[in-house]
Design a protein around this motif. Structure first.
Motif, PDB file in Angstrom:
ATOM      1  N   LEU A   1       1.668  38.312 -32.720  1.00  0.00           N
ATOM      2  CA  LEU A   1       0.426  37.552 -32.634  1.00  0.00           C
ATOM      3  C   LEU A   1       0.134  36.943 -33.987  1.00  0.00           C
ATOM      4  O   LEU A   1       0.213  37.636 -35.004  1.00  0.00           O
ATOM      5  CB  LEU A   1      -0.730  38.482 -32.239  1.00  0.00           C
ATOM      6  CG  LEU A   1      -2.107  37.839 -32.197  1.00  0.00           C
ATOM      7  CD1 LEU A   1      -2.319  37.139 -30.878  1.00  0.00           C
ATOM      8  CD2 LEU A   1      -3.187  38.882 -32.403  1.00  0.00           C
ATOM      9  N   SER A   2      -0.158  35.661 -33.997  1.00  0.00           N
ATOM     10  CA  SER A   2      -0.640  35.133 -35.260  1.00  0.00           C
ATOM     11  C   SER A   2      -1.890  34.292 -35.027  1.00  0.00           C
ATOM     12  O   SER A   2      -1.925  33.426 -34.159  1.00  0.00           O
ATOM     13  CB  SER A   2       0.458  34.346 -35.971  1.00  0.00           C
ATOM     14  OG  SER A   2       0.588  33.088 -35.397  1.00  0.00           O
ATOM     15  N   VAL A   3      -2.900  34.654 -35.776  1.00  0.00           N
ATOM     16  CA  VAL A   3      -4.161  33.934 -35.712  1.00  0.00           C
ATOM     17  C   VAL A   3      -4.182  33.039 -36.940  1.00  0.00           C
ATOM     18  O   VAL A   3      -4.018  33.519 -38.056  1.00  0.00           O
ATOM     19  CB  VAL A   3      -5.349  34.911 -35.731  1.00  0.00           C
ATOM     20  CG1 VAL A   3      -6.656  34.164 -35.751  1.00  0.00           C
ATOM     21  CG2 VAL A   3      -5.286  35.836 -34.531  1.00  0.00           C
ATOM     22  N   ASP A   4      -4.336  31.753 -36.709  1.00  0.00           N
ATOM     23  CA  ASP A   4      -4.151  30.818 -37.806  1.00  0.00           C
ATOM     24  C   ASP A   4      -5.433  30.047 -38.100  1.00  0.00           C
ATOM     25  O   ASP A   4      -5.790  29.127 -37.372  1.00  0.00           O
ATOM     26  CB  ASP A   4      -3.001  29.862 -37.442  1.00  0.00           C
ATOM     27  CG  ASP A   4      -2.577  29.029 -38.630  1.00  0.00           C
ATOM     28  OD1 ASP A   4      -2.944  29.416 -39.762  1.00  0.00           O
ATOM     29  OD2 ASP A   4      -1.906  28.017 -38.417  1.00  0.00           O
ATOM     30  N   ASN A   5      -6.124  30.497 -39.124  1.00  0.00           N
ATOM     31  CA  ASN A   5      -7.249  29.735 -39.665  1.00  0.00           C
ATOM     32  C   ASN A   5      -8.309  29.354 -38.615  1.00  0.00           C
ATOM     33  O   ASN A   5      -8.737  28.220 -38.535  1.00  0.00           O
ATOM     34  CB  ASN A   5      -6.688  28.460 -40.317  1.00  0.00           C
ATOM     35  CG  ASN A   5      -7.640  27.928 -41.360  1.00  0.00           C
ATOM     36  OD1 ASN A   5      -8.488  28.671 -41.863  1.00  0.00           O
ATOM     37  ND2 ASN A   5      -7.535  26.653 -41.684  1.00  0.00           N
ATOM     38  N   ILE A   6      -8.714  30.319 -37.785  1.00  0.00           N
ATOM     39  CA  ILE A   6      -9.646  29.951 -36.712  1.00  0.00           C
ATOM     40  C   ILE A   6     -11.090  29.985 -37.170  1.00  0.00           C
ATOM     41  O   ILE A   6     -11.493  30.731 -38.060  1.00  0.00           O
ATOM     42  CB  ILE A   6      -9.520  30.839 -35.448  1.00  0.00           C
ATOM     43  CG1 ILE A   6      -9.746  32.306 -35.766  1.00  0.00           C
ATOM     44  CG2 ILE A   6      -8.201  30.609 -34.747  1.00  0.00           C
ATOM     45  CD1 ILE A   6      -9.990  33.137 -34.534  1.00  0.00           C
ATOM     46  N   GLU A   7     -11.853  29.128 -36.508  1.00  0.00           N
ATOM     47  CA  GLU A   7     -13.284  29.047 -36.758  1.00  0.00           C
ATOM     48  C   GLU A   7     -13.952  29.266 -35.402  1.00  0.00           C
ATOM     49  O   GLU A   7     -13.572  28.620 -34.427  1.00  0.00           O
ATOM     50  CB  GLU A   7     -13.600  27.646 -37.268  1.00  0.00           C
ATOM     51  CG  GLU A   7     -14.930  27.525 -37.951  1.00  0.00           C
ATOM     52  CD  GLU A   7     -15.066  26.119 -38.530  1.00  0.00           C
ATOM     53  OE1 GLU A   7     -14.764  25.923 -39.705  1.00  0.00           O
ATOM     54  OE2 GLU A   7     -15.473  25.231 -37.773  1.00  0.00           O
ATOM     55  N   VAL A   8     -14.908  30.190 -35.328  1.00  0.00           N
ATOM     56  CA  VAL A   8     -15.570  30.452 -34.046  1.00  0.00           C
ATOM     57  C   VAL A   8     -17.056  30.193 -34.181  1.00  0.00           C
ATOM     58  O   VAL A   8     -17.689  30.613 -35.150  1.00  0.00           O
ATOM     59  CB  VAL A   8     -15.323  31.900 -33.564  1.00  0.00           C
ATOM     60  CG1 VAL A   8     -16.278  32.265 -32.445  1.00  0.00           C
ATOM     61  CG2 VAL A   8     -13.891  32.055 -33.086  1.00  0.00           C
ATOM     62  N   VAL A   9     -17.581  29.466 -33.214  1.00  0.00           N
ATOM     63  CA  VAL A   9     -18.998  29.105 -33.229  1.00  0.00           C
ATOM     64  C   VAL A   9     -19.639  29.625 -31.951  1.00  0.00           C
ATOM     65  O   VAL A   9     -19.106  29.440 -30.860  1.00  0.00           O
ATOM     66  CB  VAL A   9     -19.149  27.570 -33.311  1.00  0.00           C
ATOM     67  CG1 VAL A   9     -20.598  27.177 -33.198  1.00  0.00           C
ATOM     68  CG2 VAL A   9     -18.560  27.059 -34.603  1.00  0.00           C
ATOM     69  N   TYR A  10     -20.754  30.322 -32.085  1.00  0.00           N
ATOM     70  CA  TYR A  10     -21.524  30.763 -30.924  1.00  0.00           C
ATOM     71  C   TYR A  10     -22.666  29.778 -30.668  1.00  0.00           C
ATOM     72  O   TYR A  10     -23.292  29.290 -31.612  1.00  0.00           O
ATOM     73  CB  TYR A  10     -22.141  32.145 -31.164  1.00  0.00           C
ATOM     74  CG  TYR A  10     -21.194  33.303 -30.928  1.00  0.00           C
ATOM     75  CD1 TYR A  10     -20.689  33.559 -29.661  1.00  0.00           C
ATOM     76  CD2 TYR A  10     -20.826  34.146 -31.964  1.00  0.00           C
ATOM     77  CE1 TYR A  10     -19.834  34.632 -29.442  1.00  0.00           C
ATOM     78  CE2 TYR A  10     -19.978  35.221 -31.747  1.00  0.00           C
ATOM     79  CZ  TYR A  10     -19.485  35.454 -30.481  1.00  0.00           C
ATOM     80  OH  TYR A  10     -18.653  36.508 -30.254  1.00  0.00           O
ATOM     81  N   ASN A  11     -22.943  29.548 -29.413  1.00  0.00           N
ATOM     82  CA  ASN A  11     -24.072  28.685 -29.039  1.00  0.00           C
ATOM     83  C   ASN A  11     -24.082  27.351 -29.754  1.00  0.00           C
ATOM     84  O   ASN A  11     -25.124  26.783 -30.039  1.00  0.00           O
ATOM     85  CB  ASN A  11     -25.412  29.379 -29.333  1.00  0.00           C
ATOM     86  CG  ASN A  11     -25.681  30.466 -28.345  1.00  0.00           C
ATOM     87  OD1 ASN A  11     -25.359  30.339 -27.170  1.00  0.00           O
ATOM     88  ND2 ASN A  11     -26.249  31.558 -28.820  1.00  0.00           N
ATOM     89  N   GLU A  12     -22.908  26.870 -30.085  1.00  0.00           N
ATOM     90  CA  GLU A  12     -22.720  25.564 -30.708  1.00  0.00           C
ATOM     91  C   GLU A  12     -23.219  25.448 -32.140  1.00  0.00           C
ATOM     92  O   GLU A  12     -23.059  24.416 -32.767  1.00  0.00           O
ATOM     93  CB  GLU A  12     -23.333  24.447 -29.847  1.00  0.00           C
ATOM     94  CG  GLU A  12     -22.549  24.257 -28.559  1.00  0.00           C
ATOM     95  CD  GLU A  12     -23.120  23.200 -27.659  1.00  0.00           C
ATOM     96  OE1 GLU A  12     -24.022  22.475 -28.095  1.00  0.00           O
ATOM     97  OE2 GLU A  12     -22.648  23.101 -26.519  1.00  0.00           O
TER      98      GLU A  12
END
Lengths: 297, 277
Positions: free
Chosen positions: B20-31
């Protein structure tokens, strides 16, 4: 006191009550798995009856074939309603969803009046004998079939939810949607399945009632009668729906007896279930088997 | 700023088999609530990898981003990608992710309380259609004999038993990667030990890769091969578990101090200076 009349009426009540139970189960199934209160449940019954009648009279099919075709039609219809109308509403407020199902009910009524006409039509005779004698009681064949079908459907529901993979998946989804998703269950499929099952079973109930009475838009009244049954049993309990249905059926016929013998008001039959509805909402608003903390509308 | 842990020699020369590789992710809740800001991590096939951090650092969000469960909480991956077994899974529906072999044991166990133990286990195998489900149920019972005795509803199980059921349910899916979110939550120290023993055994017996999110850093680092430390939606430190265990800052923040007593004043200034970002 006319005892034989009372027994006859109570037997009728049991049979009709089982049918109410079946329709109530469909209602609860949708409420439990998709949190939608389906006010168009009665129209599902009418639609099933009309479509089956159409297959028999216009397409010249034998009853069994027409019946099977109706099941297929109702499956597709249920899935279509869910996908087209209710899927876009996921996450909308409860009131909007209720408004949509009320609208759906009115729309279906009008559509069926347009396609199938306003007047009541009788099913061609399906059974050779009109009525059979069971333990000294005169029971119409159609009623007997209704009883058998109701028991079969209830048994089917029990086996489905207890043992089948998809039954378990539906229960999991009803318990918690995110948990169900984490197990690999597709919530969309479960929703579509719930509507399909509900539409099929309502269609069957519609055909049975159509055979006993005749097919007309007034069959939709069953969809309203289901409310007292469901509220009595508890809005989120399938067992409660069955028991609530039977109680309402018995009560209705008992009211008929009391009315006919002593009171002579002439309308207690129709109204009695709704008195029960009001009383239940006052003293035990979550019903006999319902979860106490569910939201009321 | 914090100096990074020097890379160990074996890490440098042997190329890792990454599952598994997670690459530089950005997560936004409720926009508009930015929770993960450019998080990257890799998980080596067959390993136990620990993901540690304070409350609110975004550990659970990371797991949900991987499993796809983020969507049901109005969260979205707005940047970066997640690759599992050579496939990009960043925007996959959660049910497809389970089918491709990732199973998340969610925080708080999430047992279906109005079902029996057996029904819960059967649901774990929902995505499988092979005939081995019955054998696997027996296998789970051999791992957790206590579950076999419980025939009633799963809601009546104790916290430890529910955790075991949750792990057993994950085994039923035969996943390649299990995302485990705080398996020690609400358990007594003895049970925590037992649960970690089981996690280690699972990893050794079946070769299943485990990505472990934990508050109990000491326990997690004791059984993991590699560790990541998160703060404010980013990885701030990573390295082999044994090195992290020896790291002075980790000792200070996560493993309960280095033993000697410090005055309150010193700790305060130390923390301010050592703020990781």
């Amino acid at each position: 006191m006319n005892w034989s009349l009372l027994v006859q009426l109570l037997a009728n009540g049991l049979i009709v009550g089982m049918l109410y139970g079946v329709v109530a189960m469909c209602f609860v199934l949708i409420y439990k798995s998709t949190q939608v209160v389906n006010f168009a449940q009665g129209e599902f019954l009418v639609l099933g009856a009309w479509v089956c009648l159409w297959f028999i009279t216009d397409m010249q099919m034998p009853f069994i074939v027409a019946f099977l075709f109706t099941l297929v039609f109702m499956t597709l219809f249920g899935i279509m309603i869910q996908v087209v109308i209710l899927r876009p509403l996921i996450g909308e407020p409860v009131v909007s969803v209720i408004m949509v199902t009320i609208g759906l009910s009115i729309f279906l009524q009008a559509l069926m009046n347009w396609i199938f006409g306003n007047s009541a039509e009788r099913f061609p005779q399906v059974f050779e004998t009109e009525s059979v004698n069971v333990a000294g009681l005169n029971v119409e064949s159609a009623y007997l079939m209704s009883l058998v079908m109701s028991v079969l459907i209830m048994g089917g529901f029990y086996l489905f939810f207890r043992f089948s993979k998809y039954g378990l998946a539906m229960r999991a989804t009803a318990f918690n949607q995110q948990t169900a998703q984490s197990l690999g269950i597709s919530v969309r499929q479960v929703f579509a399945l719930a509507w399909a099952i509900s539409a099929i079973v309502s269609g069957v109930a519609g055909i049975i009632i159509g055979m006993v009475n005749s097919v007309s838009s007034s069959l939709a009244i069953i969809g309203i009668k289901v409310f007292p049954a469901v509220i009595l049993g508890g809005l989120d309990s399938i067992v409660g729906a069955v028991i609530g249905g039977i109680i309402i059926g018995l009560l209705e016929n008992f009211a008929e007896f009391v009315d006919g013998q002593f009171l002579n008001w002439g309308n207690l039959f129709t109204i009695a279930p709704f008195y029960v509805l009001i009383i239940i909402l006052m003293i035990k608003p979550y019903g006999l088997f319902g979860t106490k903390d569910i939201e009321r509308i | 700023m914090l100096q990074t842990v020097p890379a160990s020699s074996e890490k440098a020369d042997a190329p890792k088999d990454t599952i598994l590789s997670v690459d530089n992710i950005e997560v936004v809740y409720n926009e508009y609530v930015l929770v993960l800001r450019g998080l990257s991590l890799t998980v080596e096939r067959g390993s136990i990898t620990a993901l540690l951090g304070a409350n609110g650092a975004g550990k659970s969000t990371t797991l949900k981003a991987i499993s796809g469960l983020l969507k049901s909480e109005d969260g979205e991956i707005t940047r970066g990608s997640i690759t599992f077994d050579g496939q990009i899974i960043s925007h996959q529906e959660p049910e497809r992710t389970v089918r491709s072999g990732i199973f998340q044991v969610m925080e708080g166990r999430r047992i279906i309380q109005d079902m029996t133990v057996l029904e819960n286990l059967k649901l774990g195998a929902f995505t499988r259609s092979d005939g081995g489900v019955k054998d696997d149920i027996d296998l789970v019972y051999s791992y957790f004999p206590r579950l076999k005795e419980r025939t009633g509803l799963a809601g009546y199980l104790s916290g430890g038993e529910q955790q075991m059921l949750a792990i057993g349910r994950a085994m039923m899916a035969r996943p390649k990667l299990i995302l485990m979110d705080e398996p020690s939550m609400g358990l007594s120290p003895l049970l925590v030990k037992e649960v970690f023993g089981i996690i280690k055994r699972l990893n050794e017996d079946f070769g299943v890769t485990i990505l472990l999110v934990e508050q109990n850093a000491a326990m997690a680092l004791a059984c993991a091969r590699h560790g990541y430390i998160m703060e404010n939606g980013k990885i701030v430190l990573d390295g082999p578990a044994e090195e992290l265990r020896e790291n002075e800052d980790i000792k200070e923040f996560y493993l309960g101090g280095s033993g000697e007593r410090k005055s309150f004043k010193n700790i305060k200034s130390f923390k301010r200076r050592k703020r990781w970002l």
